[in-house]
Structures are given as structure tokens and as C-alpha cells.
Design a protein around this motif. Structure first.
Motif, PDB file in Angstrom:
ATOM      1  N   THR A 162     124.126 -26.239  45.441  1.00 15.02           N
ATOM      2  CA  THR A 162     123.589 -26.645  44.137  1.00 15.02           C
ATOM      3  C   THR A 162     122.950 -28.029  44.203  1.00 15.02           C
ATOM      4  O   THR A 162     121.868 -28.247  43.649  1.00 15.02           O
ATOM      5  CB  THR A 162     124.709 -26.656  43.086  1.00 15.02           C
ATOM      6  OG1 THR A 162     125.490 -25.474  43.249  1.00 15.02           O
ATOM      7  CG2 THR A 162     124.146 -26.698  41.692  1.00 15.02           C
ATOM      8  N   HIS A 167     125.665 -24.934  36.562  1.00 13.70           N
ATOM      9  CA  HIS A 167     124.563 -25.644  37.218  1.00 13.70           C
ATOM     10  C   HIS A 167     124.007 -26.723  36.304  1.00 13.70           C
ATOM     11  O   HIS A 167     123.741 -27.831  36.719  1.00 13.70           O
ATOM     12  CB  HIS A 167     123.433 -24.677  37.590  1.00 13.70           C
ATOM     13  CG  HIS A 167     123.756 -23.804  38.767  1.00 13.70           C
ATOM     14  ND1 HIS A 167     124.753 -24.091  39.668  1.00 13.70           N
ATOM     15  CD2 HIS A 167     123.192 -22.649  39.193  1.00 13.70           C
ATOM     16  CE1 HIS A 167     124.786 -23.141  40.582  1.00 13.70           C
ATOM     17  NE2 HIS A 167     123.856 -22.262  40.323  1.00 13.70           N
ATOM     18  N   ASP A 178     119.413 -18.595  42.588  1.00 13.49           N
ATOM     19  CA  ASP A 178     120.748 -18.627  43.173  1.00 13.49           C
ATOM     20  C   ASP A 178     121.274 -17.207  43.093  1.00 13.49           C
ATOM     21  O   ASP A 178     121.501 -16.686  42.016  1.00 13.49           O
ATOM     22  CB  ASP A 178     121.625 -19.583  42.352  1.00 13.49           C
ATOM     23  CG  ASP A 178     123.001 -19.755  42.985  1.00 13.49           C
ATOM     24  OD1 ASP A 178     123.227 -19.216  44.090  1.00 13.49           O
ATOM     25  OD2 ASP A 178     123.849 -20.425  42.377  1.00 13.49           O
TER      26      ASP A 178
HETATM   27 MG    MG Z   1     126.552 -21.947  44.098  1.00 10.76          MG
END
Ligand code: MG
Ligand code: ADP
Length: 689
Positions: A292, A322, A386
Motif C-alpha cells: 500500500t 487504504h 489492488d
Molecule cells: Mg494490501
């Protein structure tokens, strides 16, 4: 030529009812049916003598009925039929349950061929529910029978008949899909023969030969499609970001030091971003390896160069997580981040959309909601996805289309051995984070049998009493053997059963809650939120929903019937603990009847925490015939190829593909006309390649 896209209903013997059942297996067209390949085969061709039978084997015997077929009611709704048969070496008892019609069919004094599973004890040999043929008949025995993946509503015989009729219907009218020169160069059979033989082989040799051709075709079309995609993305001129924007400016703001692996990967990304070429990079890294923050630094670079960034996550929970991480670092540096979910309220949504369009919002994080038409960027320059499983190529393209050739970074936590990754992700460049942040405590892993249940429960109590939280993951309930379960239904049942057990029997004094696939997203998020806030002690779920969230206080992962999970999956599950300062544990409960391969998997889990080592081991174990399907891996789905078994073929096919491409980019030559069609069909399917 025959039209393979015609409805499966036009196949002889397939009426509306059967068609609906076939549909439920994903078979809609004639083409789907002829490429619905057997899951395995049963060799009913070899006949054995009764005296030679060994317990557990499935065989055919040829024997004469020497008794009447006796019918006994043993319970309400349960009848038992019994008969004795003999050949010149011995005697065998046959039993059937509830199949009363057998009494009309099997006659004393007649000889039949029986096929079934052998049970044997000191005094007698038995065969349960055998299938049979009269001698000279070859309906159920005497040949190699295909076994198809099925649901219980659709019998093997029904599928077999449908396939047989569809093959008759197609006959020699099917269009060959591979060029003749490849067929002869690589000694491959023609399509018609291969289809016939893959379903109804007369010998193992025939089956292997047929499979070889079909696997070759499937892998070649994938490889050529990947090359084509890579070509498409390569020619496009992308954005060259400013060399004056230094990643180090944001790196210095982080509360921790980046690992060497993170720095190396960032260097690769930085180079891509500064180059005029559009970035198409895959970032692989184990759970917890810190992907991330890498995405965040890339976003910083894009924004400070005057562009916007979009980050797409698979679930609302992950997207929210996130956002929090991005905001902490980026907002103080003057970068505005926003969150867009399917559930975002109208007013807020409108504000976000406006901010995006006029450029005041610079980083947008969200779920699939980002793909919708209404989302319009002012100047999108970087797309990050992601992925738990790969988003389809099309989905990635859809979000990329919101900018002008933006740079693309695909992140995945699925460790794939490098050799395989290079071949499978041929359309992407690859970066790997192969190192975890320092001071991570190793997750202690224990495999325990049912006998140790009480100790495990005490251990769980101890952890909760110390303030920690627990995940429990249970497998889907298998209703019947041989039955493809309705995932959502099985998921609900499994979760309910286990939750009840934990709530009422084992831990009545703790707060036990569950999440499952069918739950409304809002309810799911609520439970997850409560777990995150420490209001729930034990969270029960199956793997149908991904709870890939960060709950640093959760320190124990209990996996029920862990023998039913694949290695990669076990590893992913384990990664949900060990995210905080506490020593964490993974407890693999297993059934004592667990297979050898199952034990190997648990041994591997106890020995290592390294996702790449586990991926290699997984590959090896799968090679031995264990198969879990590729979905959970994020690997492409194949109809017939098996990446684990067919690795050598994959390698040689790759060189074939490269050779073809070198000679005929875009497949324009007359001799590659069939290939061109094959690849276009593959690219049309909206699936991950
Ligand atoms: Mg991740
Ligand atoms: P994943 O690769 O699974 O997405 P995350 O990016 O969620 O991993 O990182 C897991 C946790 O580790 C986060 O809390 C993150 O802030 C932290 N982290 C990332 N990089 C480092 C590092 N170099 N040192 C310490 N902690 C780190």
C-alpha cells in the motif's frame, strides 16, 4: 461448417429442463457442451477375477448370479437388495440401497459384468451399488468412462448422453482451429478426433494424445493473446512524469523505514513513471509486505507532477483502509484524497464527482464503483489496482480509459513462482517485494488433530482474556460427495453451524459473530467495523467472503478442517493475523483421516512463512494430482490445461508463441488465419487471461 454458438437445447435429448441444468454448469451452447471436459475417468475396461480383488479398488468383474435377489426393508424409506455372484475363482456379495428396480433386471443364473468399489473382510468380498451390463453390452462397463464435474440434479449418464449426442451432431462439420503446419510440426491430432477421444477414449494413450492437443491449443491462444495485449499497450505513448518530483520527499515523511525490497521496487516504478512509455507493472508481494505504501508513493509522484491517481480495491473495507493510510501521509502534504464506494450517498457522491472533474480531488480510492460512467477525471495519470484475484483485463482497461494512457500498477498478494509469473503475466513487467518489514514476529503455526480440541479452546480463552481477538475460518459444508455445491448456500450453512457451535457450546461467555457471502454489504461492513473496534471477540467466516482487513489486535487464526484448503489459501488466511505488535498464532485443525498430501501441506505451513516458498511447494504438491482449481490463486481459469501438471508444455508453447509473433506480428499471414480467429475469440472473453 456447424454453428457452435447455437443453443444447447438443439442437441438431441436435451429439452428445456435438461438445458436449464446444463446452464447451471455454465453450458449454454453446443460449443460449451463439446468442450465440457471430463474431470476424471474411470477405467471399467479391465476385468478382474474375484479372488484377485483388493479392498478399496474400483473394478469390473464378470460373474454369474447364483442366488435370488433378496429385498429387505431395513428402515422406513430404506430397502436393501442383496445378491450373490460367482466366477471360477470365488464368490462376491453385491448390495444396493433403495434401487428396487435391480430386482427386475438381475436374473439368477445369468452372467453380467459388474463395476463397483470392493469391500473386503476376513469372511467375504462385497461390492456396493455396482453398475452392470449384460455380457456383450457396453453401456456402463467395459470401457473408459468419462466423469464430469456435475451437480446432483444432473446424472453422469445424462451429461454423457448429451455430450455423445452433441459430438454426433458436430461430426466432421467442426472447423479446425489450429493451422495445419502446427498440427504436423508438433504431432497434434485434429480437433474432431481430439474432442471425440477426450470424452470417449478407448485407451489411456488415446486420451493423452487428445489432451495434448487441446492443452496446446488453450495455452497457445492464451500466450498469443497476452503478446497481443502487450503489443497494444506498448505502442501507446504514455506520460513522462517530472524528474523534479522526488519520491524521497514523501518517503522521509513516513513513520517507518522502507525495506530494501520496497525501495528497489519504488526505483523500478520511478523509472517507469519518468519514462515516456506507459507503465504496465505487476507488483507482487506477500500479505503484509507493504504494498500500500508503495502505491501511495507512486500516487504522490503522479499528483505532484500535475496528475490524478485512482486506486481500485476489491472490497469496500479494503478501500476504506487504504484511504486512511493515504490520508495520514498525503493530506499533510497538501494532497486531497477521497473515497468512492457503491454505497456512497448521493450528495457526497456528487461532491466527489465534482472535485474529480475540476481536479481538486487528486487521489480517488474505491471499489468497482470507480469504473462507472459518471466518474470523470480532470487528468488521470496513474491507475493502481489492488487485486485479490486479478480484475479482468477489461476492467483494468475500463478504468485506464478514464485517462489518456495512464500508468498502470497492478498489485497482487498471490505469490506465484517467478517462472510462472513471467509466462502468465506476459503483458506486464514484474516487480517483487520479497521481504517483510523488520520486527515482524513470526506467526507460530500449529497443526492439531481433533483430540487436542480442548487445549486449543483453552488457548483461545487465554488470548481473549489477554485482550486479543480471534478469527475462525471454516470450510464450506459438503452436502454430498461428488456434488458441486452452491457456494453461497453452503457458505451460509457452514457459517451458521460453526457460529452456533462456538456461541452456544464452546464460548458462551464471549462475543461471537459471523460474516458470510450472502450478507448485505452494509451488514457485513457493520460486523467488520465492530470487529475492528474490538466489540467482537471471535469472528467466524468461510473464505467465500474475503476479510483481508487489517485488525492488528487479532492474534489467533483458527482454521477448521484445514485439510480441505489449498496451501496458497491457508497462507493467505494466516496473513490476517500477525499485523500488530502481538505474537500471533495460526492453528490448523485437521481431521485424522486427512490425506498424505493434506499432511504435507500442514507440514509446509508449520515450516515456513515465506509465500514464495509456499507457492513452489504448492506447485509441487499439485503436480502429484491434487487439484483445487485455480480461482483462489488468481491464476487464469483453464478449461483443460493445468498449470501445475502442464508446466513443461507451457514453456514450450511460450517459445512457439514467440516464434509465431516474431514472424507474423498481428497474425496477418494466410497460414495463421485460424490462429488469428482463435486469439480474437480469447480476447473477446471478458475474463482474466
Ligand atoms: Mg494490501
Ligand atoms: P500488503 O502488502 O499486504 O498490502 P500493507 O501495505 O497493508 O501490506 O502493509 C501492512 C502493514 O505494514 C501496514 O500497517 C503498513 O503501514 C506497515 N508497513 C509497510 N511497510 C513498512 C515498513 N517498511 N516498516 C514497517 N511497517 C511497514
Amino acid at each position: 461448417m456447424i454453428d457452435l454458438s447455437q443453443n444447447v437445447q438443439f442437441v438431441k435429448g436435451v429439452g428445456p429442463n435438461r438445458a436449464a441444468l446444463l446452464n447451471s454448469l455454465g453450458i449454454y451452447t453446443l460449443g460449451d457442451l463439446i468442450t465440457y471436459f471430463p474431470r476424471e475417468y474411470e477405467d471399467r475396461s479391465k476385468v478382474k477375477k474375484i479372488a484377485e480383488l483388493t479392498p478399496g479398488e474400483e473394478v469390473t468383474i464378470e460373474a454369474t448370479v447364483t442366488s435370488e435377489v433378496i429385498l429387505k426393508k431395513i428402515r422406513k424409506n430404506m430397502t436393501l437388495l442383496k445378491a450373490t455372484v460367482e466366477d471360477n475363482t470365488g464368490m462376491c456379495t453385491l448390495t444396493w440401497f433403495n434401487q428396487t428396480y435391480v430386482k427386475q433386471q438381475i436374473k439368477r443364473g445369468q452372467t453380467y459384468r459388474f463395476f463397483g468399489k470392493v469391500e473386503k473382510n476376513l469372511t467375504q468380498t462385497e461390492m456396493r451399488s455396482p453398475i452392470y451390463d449384460e455380457i456383450g453390452q457396453q453401456k456402463n462397463t467395459g470401457k473408459i468412462m468419462p466423469i464430469y464435474p456435475s451437480t446432483y440434479k444432473l446424472s453422469q449418464t445424462a451429461i454423457r448422453q448429451a455430450v455423445e449426442n452433441s459430438l454426433k451432431m458436430v461430426g466432421s462439420k467442426i472447423e479446425e482451429t489450429l493451422p495445419d503446419y502446427l498440427l504436423s510440426e508438433y504431432h497434434l491430432e485434429d480437433l474432431e478426433t481430439s474432442l471425440q477421444k477426450i470424452h470417449f477414449p478407448n485407451s489411456d494413450g488415446e486420451r493423452i494424445q487428445a489432451r495434448k492437443r487441446l492443452v496446446f491449443e488453450e495455452l497457445l491462444s492464451m500466450q498469443l493473446a497476452l503478446l497481443e495485449l502487450k503489443e497494444q499497450t506498448k505502442v501507446e505513448e504514455g506520460i513522462g512524469y517530472s524528474k523534479d518530483v522526488k519520491m524521497s520527499d514523501v518517503i522521509n515523511q513516513l513513520p517507518f523505514k522502507l525495506t530494501k525490497a520496497q525501495l528497489r521496487v519504488l526505483e523500478e516504478i520511478d523509472k517507469d513513471m519518468e519514462s515516456k512509455k506507459a507503465m504496465n507493472r505487476l507488483l507482487q508481494g506477500d500479505v503484509g509486505s507493504g504494498k500500500t505504501v508503495v502505491a501511495m508513493i507512486a500516487a504522490y509522484k503522479a499528483v505532484k507532477s500535475g496528475y490524478q491517481a485512482a486506486v481500485m480495491a476489491p472490497t469496500a473495507i479494503l478501500a476504506t483502509q487504504h484511504l486512511e493510510e493515504f490520508q495520514k501521509i498525503l493530506e499533510p502534504m497538501g494532497i486531497k484524497c477521497a473515497l468512492l464506494l457503491g454505497a456512497t450517498k448521493k450528495k457526497e457522491r456528487e461532491e466527489i464527482l465534482e472535485g474529480l472533474a475540476n481536479g481538486t480531488i487528486q487521489v480517488l480510492i474505491g471499489t468497482h464503483a470507480l469504473i462507472t460512467d459518471k466518474v470523470i477525471f480532470h487528468k488521470l495519470g496513474l491507475v493502481v489496482t489492488d487485486e485479490q484475484h486479478r480484475f479482468g483485463v477489461r476492467q483494468r482497461a475500463a478504468i485506464s480509459a478514464k485517462g489518456v494512457n495512464p500508468d498502470v500498477l497492478v498489485m497482487t498478494a498471490t505469490p506465484i513462482p517467478r517462472t510462472l509469473a513471467l509466462i502468465l503475466y506476459g503483458d506486464l513487467d514484474i516487480s517483487i517485494i520479497d521481504e517483510l518489514p523488520p520486527n515482524r514476529k513470526k506467526i507460530e503455526t500449529f497443526a492439531v488433530s481433533k483430540r487436542m480440541e480442548e487445549r486449543v479452546n483453552n488457548f483461545i480463552c487465554k488470548n481473549i482474556d489477554e485482550g486479543r481477538q480471534i478469527y475462525v475460518v471454516c470450510p464450506l459444508v459438503e452436502e454430498k460427495e461428488d456434488e458441486e455445491v452452491d457456494e453461497q448456500k453452503a457458505d451460509l450453512k457452514a457459517v451458521k453451524e460453526w457460529t452456533e457451535k462456538y456461541q452456544k457450546e464452546i464460548f458462551p461467555n464471549y462475543r461471537v459473530e459471523c460474516v458470510y457471502g450472502k450478507m448485505k454489504p452494509s451488514e457485513k461492513d457493520k460486523v467488520m467495523e465492530q470487529f475492528k473496534n474490538g466489540e467482537i471477540d471471535i469472528l467466524v467466516s468461510t473464505t467465500v467472503i474475503e476479510v483481508g482487513v487489517n485488525v492488528p489486535n487479532a492474534s489467533v487464526m483458527v482454521i477448521e478442517n484445514s485439510e480441505r484448503f489449498g496451501l496458497a489459501q491457508l497462507h493467505q488466511l494466516r496473513g490476517r493475523v500477525g499485523r500488530g505488535e502481538y505474537q500471533s498464532y495460526c492453528i490448523l485443525k485437521y481431521d485424522s483421516h486427512c490425506s498424505q498430501v493434506g499432511r504435507e501441506r500442514m507440514k509446509t505451513m508449520q515450516e515456513t512463512n515465506d509465500g514464495f516458498v509456499i507457492a513452489e511447494k504448492d506447485l509441487e504438491l499439485r503436480g502429484t494430482g491434487e487439484f483445487f482449481g485455480t480461482k483462489q490463486h488468481g491464476l487464469p481459469d483453464f478449461k483443460i490445461a493445468n498449470l501445475f501438471v502442464d508446466m513443461p508444455m507451457l514453456k514450450s508453447v511460450q517459445s512457439v508463441a514467440l516464434k509465431i509473433e516474431a514472424e507474423d506480428k498481428g497474425l496477418k499471414l494466410e497460414k495463421n488465419k485460424r490462429l488469428c480467429k482463435l486469439v480474437n475469440n480469447r480476447l473477446k472473453q471478458n475474463v482474466a487471461l
